[in-house]
Structure formats: structure tokens, C-alpha cells
Enzyme design. Sequence first.
Site, PDB file in Angstrom:
ATOM      1  N   LYS A 154       0.822  -1.218   0.000  1.00 61.18           N
ATOM      2  CA  LYS A 154       0.000   0.000   0.000  1.00 61.18           C
ATOM      3  C   LYS A 154       0.856   1.269   0.000  1.00 61.18           C
ATOM      4  CE  LYS A 154      -4.406  -1.927   1.262  1.00 61.18           C
ATOM      5  NZ  LYS A 154      -5.421  -2.217   2.284  1.00 61.18           N
ATOM      6  N   ARG A 165      -3.166 -10.236   4.644  1.00 57.69           N
ATOM      7  CA  ARG A 165      -3.673 -10.219   3.260  1.00 57.69           C
ATOM      8  C   ARG A 165      -2.570  -9.627   2.393  1.00 57.69           C
ATOM      9  NH1 ARG A 165      -6.192  -6.751  -0.162  1.00 57.69           N
ATOM     10  NH2 ARG A 165      -7.842  -7.588  -1.469  1.00 57.69           N
TER      11      ARG A 165
HETATM   12  C1  7PJ Z   1      -8.122  -4.653   1.865  1.00 56.23           C
HETATM   13  C2  7PJ Z   1      -9.193  -5.421   1.412  1.00 56.23           C
HETATM   14  C3  7PJ Z   1      -7.745  -4.732   3.231  1.00 56.23           C
HETATM   15  C4  7PJ Z   1      -9.500  -6.354   3.498  1.00 56.23           C
HETATM   16  C5  7PJ Z   1      -8.409  -4.222  -0.219  1.00 56.23           C
HETATM   17  C6  7PJ Z   1      -5.587  -3.885  -1.901  1.00 56.23           C
HETATM   18  C7  7PJ Z   1      -6.613  -2.806  -1.836  1.00 56.23           C
HETATM   19  N1  7PJ Z   1      -9.880  -6.282   2.211  1.00 56.23           N
HETATM   20  N2  7PJ Z   1      -9.359  -5.137   0.093  1.00 56.23           N
HETATM   21  N3  7PJ Z   1      -8.477  -5.608   4.004  1.00 56.23           N
HETATM   22  N4  7PJ Z   1      -7.634  -3.925   0.832  1.00 56.23           N
HETATM   23  N5  7PJ Z   1     -10.161  -7.174   4.332  1.00 56.23           N
HETATM   24  O1  7PJ Z   1      -5.787  -4.895  -2.558  1.00 56.23           O
HETATM   25  O2  7PJ Z   1      -4.497  -3.714  -1.309  1.00 56.23           O
HETATM   26  O3  7PJ Z   1      -6.841  -4.062   3.736  1.00 56.23           O
HETATM   27  S1  7PJ Z   1      -8.256  -3.517  -1.791  1.00 56.23           S
END
Ligand code: 7PJ
Length: 257
Positions: A203, A239
Site C-alpha cells: 500500500k 492479506r
Molecule cells: C483490503 C481489502 C484490506 C481487506 C483491499 C488492496 C486494496 N480487504 N481489500 N483488508 N484492501 N479485508 O488490494 O491492497 O486491507 S483492496
Amino acid sequence: MGIVNVTPDSFFDGGARLDPENAVEAARRMYAEGAAIVDIGGESTRPGAEPVSLDEELQRVVPVLEALDGEVPVSIDTAKAEVARRALDLGAAMVNDVTALRGDAELAGVVAGSDAYLCLMHMLGEPRTMQDDPRYDDVVSEVASFLEERLRVAVAAGIAEERICLDPGFGFGKTVEHNFDLLRRLDEIVALGRPVVVGISRKRSLGRILGDPEATTGPLSASLAAAVLAYERGATILRVHDVRETVEALTVAEAAL
Ligand code: 7PJ
């Protein structure tokens, strides 16, 4: 948790996985590299992103889930009840809802009527505008209160508390400072008593702390540092885009915990 974006505008891979075959291959590779689950999403939620229609989102993710055919444990990254329903029918084990059940009034019922896990994430505002001057008095206590309230809402809707995890939502309506406050005080989110998901991989806050004020992404090295810190502070699910490297970094961290 490996990230498989089936979108034309992912901030990280630029949509290289919109082709279902690429997405399927990425999911299989991440699983082989040690991911416990892969998060498949057909709606971009990056800063400034516009929503996508139900049909478009289904067209993106359904072929991927069909091709995987239960081979790899899947989380479906969606806020739409119908997308979640189709994904659960196709064997998805988890629903990752960045709106924390605020987006689609029917989603809670779909999850409650299944045996799926649910991730509730904090976001201030909506993706289109969330990075326009986000403000908090105390970001960590406000995110914690929000997650506690959404957990209560989910449980009241019939979703077993044991199946719910919580995510502070790095980058979702947060400045660099807010994100680092959350990482520094992650124990306050862990104290809510549910497994914590951390999505900080690649990020922009990571690129910005390294000195580029215009960064829209962060490097692998910084992502690994953040993953290890989050793990050490009690995160349960990371993640990430780079599964092999993250598994290696966390294996070393675990050996010394
Ligand atoms: C997140 C997400 C996060 C969860 C995205 C990316 C941006 N779902 N979806 N947590 N970020 N749970 O793919 O980095 O931080 S979209």
C-alpha cells in the site's frame, strides 16, 4: 491470505489478472506457496475507484471460482449479496466485505445462512472519496469502536461470532500517520477478541514513509516489515500480494516469537 484481483484497475498489478486464466493460475500458485486462502475480488476498492455493476462483478469472478472448482480455499472480496451467494455456492469459505455489512442489506442474511467466515473491515467514507482529508480524534479507538459495533450487528443478524474476523482497513480513509498509529497500537484491535486481518501489503503508505510523497504503491521489503510487525502484534491473517516471501518472513518471525 493471497490477493487475486480480477479487476482492470488494481493499484498493484494493473489488472494483469482480468483474464480468468491468469487469476486461476495466480490463485493456484499462491496456494502452493503457502497461502491458507486466496481472496478473489472483482470490484476495485482502491482510492478513487468507481463502483462496478453486479453483472460485471459476476462476470469477473464466477469463471475464476468455477475453474478453481474447490481446489483452493477461497475468500470472496465483495460487498454484494448476490456475488457472495454465487461464490458460496461455488465453494467459497469466507466473505471479505470492506463495507462491514453497510453496503448491501441482504449480505448479512446470505452469510448467516451459510457456514462461511466473514471479515468485517473499517473504512471511513467510500472508495471514491475516502482519501480526501480523512480525520479522526483518535483513529485507533474510533476504528476499534466501529469494529465492535459491526461485530454486534453481524451477530444480531445471526452470524456466529466464532466465524467473524476484524480488519482495521489500512488505507481506507486514512493518512500515512493514521495507518502507522493503527499498526503501532494493533493490540487495541486484537483486544476486541476476534482474529485480526491486516491488509497493508504494497500500500501507498509504505512508499510514502520511504520518502516519495506521490507514491501509489509500496515495495516488497516494506510490506514484509509491516507483515512481521503486524504478526508480532497479534494479527492472525495477513492479506498479501507476495505469498512466498511473506510466508518466509513470518516463518522466521514465528521461530523467534
Ligand atoms: C483490503 C481489502 C484490506 C481487506 C483491499 C488492496 C486494496 N480487504 N481489500 N483488508 N484492501 N479485508 O488490494 O491492497 O486491507 S483492496
